[in-house]
Design a protein around this motif. Sequence first.
Motif, PDB file in Angstrom:
ATOM      1  N   LYS A 240       0.844  -1.197   0.000  1.00 25.13           N
ATOM      2  CA  LYS A 240       0.000   0.000   0.000  1.00 25.13           C
ATOM      3  C   LYS A 240       0.877   1.243   0.000  1.00 25.13           C
ATOM      4  O   LYS A 240       1.936   1.276   0.605  1.00 25.13           O
ATOM      5  CB  LYS A 240      -0.901   0.006   1.233  1.00 25.13           C
ATOM      6  CG  LYS A 240      -2.029  -1.007   1.189  1.00 25.13           C
ATOM      7  CD  LYS A 240      -2.899  -0.877   2.428  1.00 25.13           C
ATOM      8  CE  LYS A 240      -4.139  -1.747   2.303  1.00 25.13           C
ATOM      9  NZ  LYS A 240      -3.819  -3.160   2.187  1.00 25.13           N
TER      10      LYS A 240
ATOM     11  N   GLN B  68      -5.509   5.936   5.131  1.00 25.98           N
ATOM     12  CA  GLN B  68      -6.958   5.721   5.091  1.00 25.98           C
ATOM     13  C   GLN B  68      -7.352   4.394   5.717  1.00 25.98           C
ATOM     14  O   GLN B  68      -8.409   4.271   6.335  1.00 25.98           O
ATOM     15  CB  GLN B  68      -7.451   5.825   3.645  1.00 25.98           C
ATOM     16  CG  GLN B  68      -7.356   7.241   3.083  1.00 25.98           C
ATOM     17  CD  GLN B  68      -7.681   7.341   1.611  1.00 25.98           C
ATOM     18  OE1 GLN B  68      -7.400   6.418   0.840  1.00 25.98           O
ATOM     19  NE2 GLN B  68      -8.276   8.458   1.192  1.00 25.98           N
ATOM     20  N   GLN B  69      -6.460   3.397   5.609  1.00 32.99           N
ATOM     21  CA  GLN B  69      -6.745   2.105   6.221  1.00 32.99           C
ATOM     22  C   GLN B  69      -6.667   2.189   7.746  1.00 32.99           C
ATOM     23  O   GLN B  69      -7.520   1.638   8.448  1.00 32.99           O
ATOM     24  CB  GLN B  69      -5.775   1.042   5.706  1.00 32.99           C
ATOM     25  CG  GLN B  69      -6.089  -0.363   6.225  1.00 32.99           C
ATOM     26  CD  GLN B  69      -5.129  -1.402   5.701  1.00 32.99           C
ATOM     27  OE1 GLN B  69      -3.934  -1.358   5.989  1.00 32.99           O
ATOM     28  NE2 GLN B  69      -5.639  -2.331   4.898  1.00 32.99           N
TER      29      GLN B  69
ATOM     30  N   GLU C  32      -3.041   5.236   1.054  1.00 34.52           N
ATOM     31  CA  GLU C  32      -3.880   4.077   1.350  1.00 34.52           C
ATOM     32  C   GLU C  32      -3.661   3.595   2.778  1.00 34.52           C
ATOM     33  O   GLU C  32      -4.604   3.190   3.471  1.00 34.52           O
ATOM     34  CB  GLU C  32      -3.582   2.959   0.351  1.00 34.52           C
ATOM     35  CG  GLU C  32      -4.045   3.267  -1.072  1.00 34.52           C
ATOM     36  CD  GLU C  32      -3.585   2.218  -2.063  1.00 34.52           C
ATOM     37  OE1 GLU C  32      -2.572   1.545  -1.770  1.00 34.52           O
ATOM     38  OE2 GLU C  32      -4.207   2.083  -3.131  1.00 34.52           O
TER      39      GLU C  32
END
Length: 505
Positions: free
Chosen positions: A30, A37-38, A34
Amino acid sequence: MNQGLTIKLLGLALVIVSALFLTSCTEEPKNQLESVQQQGYIKVYTRISPTTMYVGEEGFSGFEYDLVKLFADELGVRVQIVTENDIAKILREVSSGRADFAAAGLTVTKQREEYLRFGPPYQEITSKLVYKQGNDRPRDFSQVDKNLTVVANSSHSEELLNAQQDYPNLSWTERSDLTPQDLLDGVLDGTFDYTIVDSNELQLARQVQPELAVAFSISEPEPLAWAFPKGTDNSLYIKAIEFFSKIRGDGTLAYLTERYYGHLSKFDYVGNREFLRAIEDKLDKYRPYFYEAAANDLDWRLLAAMGYQESHWEPHARSPTGVRGLMMLTLNTAKQLGVKNRLDAEQSILGGADYLRLVKEKIPDRIEEPDRTWFALAAYNVGFGHLEDARRLAEGDGANPDKWLDVKEYLPLLRQKKWYSRTRYGYARGDEPVKYVNNIRMYYQVLKQVAEPKAGGSELVDPETESMQEGEEIGDNGQDEENILGTDEALAETESDKSQDDTEK
């Protein structure tokens, strides 16, 4: 267990392990965006400062804080804020990747760009050499022969190193344990003779410390920006660039800048000293009346700021136009509000507060704070009809009639026939309400720093900022299309009203 079954189980296990291994090898890692946001949050380093982030009466606030929260909202994540006043540590944490970025009022310098990359600039400052008013003023570094102390690892350190090439005898001390405000306090109490701070920090400090004087600027205008780690992953960095492009385009950045710095004008040493002296000598006498008038829906300090702007807290003040008293009410307004004696301080303050409420009720409901209050103050000064004229001019010109930032540019146009001939209420000295609101905002900010709020009272808060205080994690060193402009009725005092006199004693 027989041997055949064991072999089959071992074979199956081998297949599963191999599949997992192949999956992990083919799954692309990632990127930073990402990952953020994860995990659901961004980790940001900042400094505790009036120009960056601070804890106010309504929770966390500050120019940088608001920017970071808006960015987090854009990403759909929370914010983990780590406060740290050691600039060197902030820069290390970011460059090492242990933080996503720093939003700490950092100046973009050549040295820092060697190991960090900076986002789009959002503000410009200059570095100022500061001394105490009354002491000898140095004109350049050749006359800086006493104790000069600056924040360690700051941009000012780099500037001093550059200056030392021309002034070999220049010396200074760096302190990592002190904030810019600590250094300014030290200049005033004699601990230090000089310090260097950014112009925005100095502007805010001089509101309550007018003895802080500028010797000279030691830099050209320099940009402030967020600092990101260098690397090949540009995902979050690009998102930040897009974010700043968006808020610059839609006016949000200009709105925030106006909110935090719009009340600051050219420094008036005498005026600031007089106001601080009046706080010491007069305010306590009228404080109970401001408390009473504020009730639970107004901030008594805002009313006090209005009172100082109107009369310098002089209950017998009067003007040639017929307005009188501490809150400078006209005769007609006083009668409307039931004020029998405008020269009675309590009656005047109560009447002024009630009149502010009446005007505020005329402001369309969709206009939020603090613009709602700035509009009400302008109407209090120039009349509601003239305010509406300015808002219509703004709307007709493509500006936002619901933002003080825009409308304050159109009020002065009411002096010009080209513009007032297009309005309903005609000519007005429209520059006066702009100065009026600006001064009250300045006095209000000072009072918020030196006077406590009324228990159970109201403070002027931006609802957007208030709502942004949900979900942050703080670590220590760790617009209805109908009625665009609202009512056409004027809550304005005509010139004939203002010229009336009375027999109050």
